[in-house]
Design a protein around this motif. Structure first.
Motif, PDB file in Angstrom:
ATOM      1  N   ALA A   1      -2.297  50.971  35.225  1.00  0.00           N
ATOM      2  CA  ALA A   1      -1.408  49.936  34.702  1.00  0.00           C
ATOM      3  C   ALA A   1      -0.330  50.647  33.894  1.00  0.00           C
ATOM      4  CB  ALA A   1      -2.177  48.973  33.807  1.00  0.00           C
ATOM      5  N   THR A   2       0.904  50.205  34.019  1.00  0.00           N
ATOM      6  CA  THR A   2       1.999  50.842  33.294  1.00  0.00           C
ATOM      7  C   THR A   2       2.936  49.786  32.744  1.00  0.00           C
ATOM      8  OG1 THR A   2       3.759  52.513  33.429  1.00  0.00           O
ATOM      9  CG2 THR A   2       3.463  51.109  35.345  1.00  0.00           C
ATOM     10  N   TYR A   3       3.517  50.094  31.579  1.00  0.00           N
ATOM     11  CA  TYR A   3       4.468  49.184  30.943  1.00  0.00           C
ATOM     12  C   TYR A   3       5.330  49.996  29.985  1.00  0.00           C
ATOM     13  CZ  TYR A   3       0.525  49.414  27.669  1.00  0.00           C
ATOM     14  OH  TYR A   3      -0.496  49.863  26.874  1.00  0.00           O
TER      15      TYR A   3
ATOM     16  N   CYS B   1      10.155  43.815  35.835  1.00  0.00           N
ATOM     17  CA  CYS B   1       8.759  43.411  35.671  1.00  0.00           C
ATOM     18  C   CYS B   1       8.222  43.955  34.346  1.00  0.00           C
ATOM     19  CB  CYS B   1       7.901  43.927  36.826  1.00  0.00           C
ATOM     20  SG  CYS B   1       8.245  43.107  38.393  1.00  0.00           S
ATOM     21  N   ALA B   2       7.376  43.163  33.708  1.00  0.00           N
ATOM     22  CA  ALA B   2       6.800  43.577  32.430  1.00  0.00           C
ATOM     23  C   ALA B   2       5.629  44.527  32.620  1.00  0.00           C
ATOM     24  CB  ALA B   2       6.346  42.338  31.646  1.00  0.00           C
ATOM     25  N   LEU B   3       4.965  44.421  33.753  1.00  0.00           N
ATOM     26  CA  LEU B   3       3.743  45.184  33.988  1.00  0.00           C
ATOM     27  C   LEU B   3       3.740  45.739  35.400  1.00  0.00           C
ATOM     28  CD1 LEU B   3       0.872  45.961  32.951  1.00  0.00           C
ATOM     29  CD2 LEU B   3       0.084  43.765  33.850  1.00  0.00           C
TER      30      LEU B   3
ATOM     31  N   ALA C   1       0.483  54.213  22.157  1.00  0.00           N
ATOM     32  CA  ALA C   1      -0.415  53.233  22.759  1.00  0.00           C
ATOM     33  C   ALA C   1      -1.005  52.313  21.695  1.00  0.00           C
ATOM     34  CB  ALA C   1      -1.539  53.955  23.514  1.00  0.00           C
ATOM     35  N   LEU C   2      -1.378  52.887  20.557  1.00  0.00           N
ATOM     36  CA  LEU C   2      -1.921  52.084  19.456  1.00  0.00           C
ATOM     37  C   LEU C   2      -0.895  51.062  18.976  1.00  0.00           C
ATOM     38  CD1 LEU C   2      -4.020  53.310  16.473  1.00  0.00           C
ATOM     39  CD2 LEU C   2      -1.989  51.952  16.037  1.00  0.00           C
ATOM     40  N   LYS C   3       0.346  51.514  18.764  1.00  0.00           N
ATOM     41  CA  LYS C   3       1.393  50.607  18.292  1.00  0.00           C
ATOM     42  C   LYS C   3       1.693  49.529  19.316  1.00  0.00           C
ATOM     43  CE  LYS C   3       4.455  53.805  17.318  1.00  0.00           C
ATOM     44  NZ  LYS C   3       5.696  54.441  16.841  1.00  0.00           N
ATOM     45  N   ALA C   4       1.731  49.927  20.604  1.00  0.00           N
ATOM     46  CA  ALA C   4       2.023  48.961  21.652  1.00  0.00           C
ATOM     47  C   ALA C   4       0.926  47.906  21.741  1.00  0.00           C
ATOM     48  CB  ALA C   4       2.172  49.681  22.991  1.00  0.00           C
ATOM     49  N   ARG C   5      -0.328  48.341  21.629  1.00  0.00           N
ATOM     50  CA  ARG C   5      -1.431  47.386  21.716  1.00  0.00           C
ATOM     51  C   ARG C   5      -1.424  46.425  20.531  1.00  0.00           C
ATOM     52  NH1 ARG C   5      -7.047  49.516  23.880  1.00  0.00           N
ATOM     53  NH2 ARG C   5      -5.611  49.766  25.615  1.00  0.00           N
ATOM     54  N   ALA C   6      -1.168  46.961  19.328  1.00  0.00           N
ATOM     55  CA  ALA C   6      -1.111  46.107  18.141  1.00  0.00           C
ATOM     56  C   ALA C   6       0.029  45.102  18.243  1.00  0.00           C
ATOM     57  CB  ALA C   6      -0.950  46.965  16.888  1.00  0.00           C
TER      58      ALA C   6
ATOM     59  N   PRO D   1       5.299  46.112  25.152  1.00  0.00           N
ATOM     60  CA  PRO D   1       3.882  46.100  25.526  1.00  0.00           C
ATOM     61  C   PRO D   1       3.456  44.720  26.009  1.00  0.00           C
ATOM     62  CG  PRO D   1       4.102  46.015  23.149  1.00  0.00           C
ATOM     63  CD  PRO D   1       5.485  46.249  23.693  1.00  0.00           C
ATOM     64  N   PRO D   2       2.370  44.660  26.764  1.00  0.00           N
ATOM     65  CA  PRO D   2       1.907  43.371  27.277  1.00  0.00           C
ATOM     66  C   PRO D   2       1.415  42.459  26.164  1.00  0.00           C
ATOM     67  CG  PRO D   2       0.312  45.097  27.750  1.00  0.00           C
ATOM     68  CD  PRO D   2       1.537  45.777  27.235  1.00  0.00           C
ATOM     69  N   GLY D   3       1.660  41.165  26.336  1.00  0.00           N
ATOM     70  CA  GLY D   3       1.131  40.171  25.426  1.00  0.00           C
ATOM     71  C   GLY D   3      -0.300  39.831  25.807  1.00  0.00           C
ATOM     72  N   PRO D   4      -0.831  38.733  25.285  1.00  0.00           N
ATOM     73  CA  PRO D   4      -2.239  38.384  25.560  1.00  0.00           C
ATOM     74  C   PRO D   4      -2.559  38.245  27.043  1.00  0.00           C
ATOM     75  CG  PRO D   4      -1.384  37.093  23.734  1.00  0.00           C
ATOM     76  CD  PRO D   4      -0.210  37.839  24.305  1.00  0.00           C
ATOM     77  N   ALA D   5      -1.677  37.590  27.818  1.00  0.00           N
ATOM     78  CA  ALA D   5      -1.956  37.408  29.246  1.00  0.00           C
ATOM     79  C   ALA D   5      -1.907  38.741  29.993  1.00  0.00           C
ATOM     80  CB  ALA D   5      -0.954  36.429  29.858  1.00  0.00           C
ATOM     81  N   GLY D   6      -0.904  39.570  29.688  1.00  0.00           N
ATOM     82  CA  GLY D   6      -0.806  40.874  30.322  1.00  0.00           C
ATOM     83  C   GLY D   6      -1.975  41.767  29.962  1.00  0.00           C
ATOM     84  N   ARG D   7      -2.385  41.729  28.682  1.00  0.00           N
ATOM     85  CA  ARG D   7      -3.530  42.533  28.251  1.00  0.00           C
ATOM     86  C   ARG D   7      -4.804  42.067  28.950  1.00  0.00           C
ATOM     87  NH1 ARG D   7      -4.812  47.031  27.641  1.00  0.00           N
ATOM     88  NH2 ARG D   7      -2.762  47.266  26.675  1.00  0.00           N
ATOM     89  N   TRP D   8      -4.965  40.754  29.101  1.00  0.00           N
ATOM     90  CA  TRP D   8      -6.134  40.224  29.802  1.00  0.00           C
ATOM     91  C   TRP D   8      -6.161  40.728  31.245  1.00  0.00           C
ATOM     92  CZ3 TRP D   8      -6.971  37.531  34.214  1.00  0.00           C
ATOM     93  CH2 TRP D   8      -8.224  36.924  34.391  1.00  0.00           C
ATOM     94  N   LEU D   9      -4.989  40.689  31.903  1.00  0.00           N
ATOM     95  CA  LEU D   9      -4.916  41.129  33.298  1.00  0.00           C
ATOM     96  C   LEU D   9      -5.287  42.592  33.430  1.00  0.00           C
ATOM     97  CD1 LEU D   9      -4.083  40.144  36.162  1.00  0.00           C
ATOM     98  CD2 LEU D   9      -1.821  41.102  35.699  1.00  0.00           C
ATOM     99  N   ILE D  10      -4.786  43.437  32.543  1.00  0.00           N
ATOM    100  CA  ILE D  10      -5.116  44.868  32.583  1.00  0.00           C
ATOM    101  C   ILE D  10      -6.624  45.069  32.421  1.00  0.00           C
ATOM    102  CG2 ILE D  10      -4.876  47.053  31.350  1.00  0.00           C
ATOM    103  CD1 ILE D  10      -2.013  46.243  30.686  1.00  0.00           C
ATOM    104  N   ASN D  11      -7.209  44.397  31.469  1.00  0.00           N
ATOM    105  CA  ASN D  11      -8.655  44.569  31.215  1.00  0.00           C
ATOM    106  C   ASN D  11      -9.481  44.112  32.407  1.00  0.00           C
ATOM    107  OD1 ASN D  11      -8.126  45.615  28.683  1.00  0.00           O
ATOM    108  ND2 ASN D  11      -8.395  43.663  27.636  1.00  0.00           N
ATOM    109  N   ARG D  12      -9.070  43.014  33.060  1.00  0.00           N
ATOM    110  CA  ARG D  12      -9.841  42.539  34.226  1.00  0.00           C
ATOM    111  C   ARG D  12      -9.720  43.528  35.396  1.00  0.00           C
ATOM    112  NH1 ARG D  12     -10.380  39.602  30.577  1.00  0.00           N
ATOM    113  NH2 ARG D  12     -11.786  41.337  30.128  1.00  0.00           N
ATOM    114  N   LEU D  13      -8.525  44.090  35.584  1.00  0.00           N
ATOM    115  CA  LEU D  13      -8.359  45.065  36.664  1.00  0.00           C
ATOM    116  C   LEU D  13      -9.176  46.321  36.399  1.00  0.00           C
ATOM    117  CD1 LEU D  13      -4.508  44.747  37.364  1.00  0.00           C
ATOM    118  CD2 LEU D  13      -6.394  43.897  38.772  1.00  0.00           C
ATOM    119  N   LYS D  14      -9.320  46.680  35.127  1.00  0.00           N
ATOM    120  CA  LYS D  14     -10.172  47.824  34.790  1.00  0.00           C
ATOM    121  C   LYS D  14     -11.626  47.541  35.159  1.00  0.00           C
ATOM    122  CE  LYS D  14      -7.548  49.779  30.902  1.00  0.00           C
ATOM    123  NZ  LYS D  14      -7.554  50.034  29.435  1.00  0.00           N
ATOM    124  N   GLU D  15     -12.076  46.336  34.868  1.00  0.00           N
ATOM    125  CA  GLU D  15     -13.460  45.969  35.157  1.00  0.00           C
ATOM    126  C   GLU D  15     -13.733  45.876  36.655  1.00  0.00           C
ATOM    127  OE1 GLU D  15     -13.880  43.207  31.114  1.00  0.00           O
ATOM    128  OE2 GLU D  15     -13.969  42.302  33.124  1.00  0.00           O
TER     129      GLU D  15
END
Length: 296
Positions: free
Chosen positions: A274-276, A145-147, A81-86, A281-295
């Motif tokens: 969320a799964t990928y 699908c990427a996400l 997860a760390l490597k994918a996020r980085a 791993p998700p890029g900036p837009a995918g990461r943004w979407l995951i974070n908003r769905l968490k919120e």
């Protein structure tokens, strides 16, 4: 000694445990059996415990080994997860984001986040699919699908990473005209056998051999959630639905909630993830979407 533990040692340990032999682990990882054996011995020396009982023909996990196996898998998942996020952070903005969403996910949440997505990422096209059960995992595994956003079927696959989003409340409902609607108190299992249960079915083979809260031997399988909803409203049977999807029906009396006896799994909170793929791993837009769905 423990500071010198390596991820490679943990990967070899996990492979040996899952394959049931050092030679099979070697074939899986394209490593010599002697390397697997020596690595496990070194790991046992570093940990100070025996991971395998070697008295039989094949090595068998000890009690300590079973406990530490779960810890080893957790460490590798966290590392992936760390490597994918980085990697996602270092990637450029996606020109298109393809997302597959479990049919159980509340659409009011998805539409709200999607509307905000359009204003934050006007240059990124959003391609959206809605699937049930194994359809979400299949779309991500096949790279269609990427996400993915999945909940009704969660798979433990090494190719996939998951992140918890939210919980969906599930309720058991039927039409007020249905015979079960007039039953007072929790409905016993023996009575359910006399009535048709409407069940969402999988269009993939990923859930083959699994049943999800199928409580009546009389059942109809529907691959479409809208069809199941319509069948319930017409009084053709009873079944579980996301509360968000039937909230208005319950308020207007088009459906009623029923309580089942000795069926705690019928009304429950379904976790959504969320799964990928770990290698995509998700890029900036995918990461943004995951974070908003968490919120949400």
């Amino acid at each position: 000694m423990l500071d010198t533990l390596s991820l490679d040692q943990l990967r070899l340990f996990i492979a040996a445990a899952e394959e049931g032999s050092f030679s099979a682990a070697g074939r899986r990882l394209n490593r010599a059996q002697s390397v697997i054996s020596q690595t496990i011995l070194n790991l046992e020396a570093q940990l100070g415990v025996a991971l395998f009982d070697r008295r039989g023909r094949y090595p068998v996990l000890t009690d300590q080994g079973r406990i530490l196996l779960a810890d080893a898998k957790g460490i590798l998942r966290a590392t992936d997860a760390l490597k994918a996020r980085a990697k996602g952070m270092a990637a450029g903005l996606e020109p298109e984001l393809s997302v597959v969403v479990d049919v159980m996910f509340p659409m009011r949440v998805l539409t709200k986040v999607a509307a905000l997505f359009g204003s934050v990422f006007p240059g990124t096209s959003l391609r959206l699919y809605v699937e049930a059960l194994g359809g979400v995992a299949k779309a991500v595994l096949s790279r269609q699908c990427a996400l993915g956003v999945m909940g009704s079927l969660t798979l433990e696959r090494p190719e996939l990473l998951r992140e918890r989003l939210l919980g969906v409340r599930m309720v058991v409902v039927t039409s007020p005209r249905h015979a079960l609607a007039s039953f007072h108190g929790p409905i016993p299992r023996c009575l359910l056998a006399d009535h048709l249960q409407l069940v969402l079915t999988d269009r993939t083979d990923l859930s083959e051999g699994q049943e999800f809260n199928v409580l009546s031997p009389r059942n109809w399988r529907l691959a479409d959630m809208s069809a199941k909803h319509a069948f319930l409203r017409e009084g053709l049977g009873w079944g579980s639905m996301p509360f968000d999807m039937v909230e208005r029906d319950l308020a207007e009396g088009e459906l009623v909630e029923i309580e089942l006896q000795d069926a705690d799994g019928a009304n429950f909170i379904m976790p959504m993830y969320a799964t990928y793929r770990t290698d995509a791993p998700p890029g900036p837009a995918g990461r943004w979407l995951i974070n908003r769905l968490k919120e949400a």
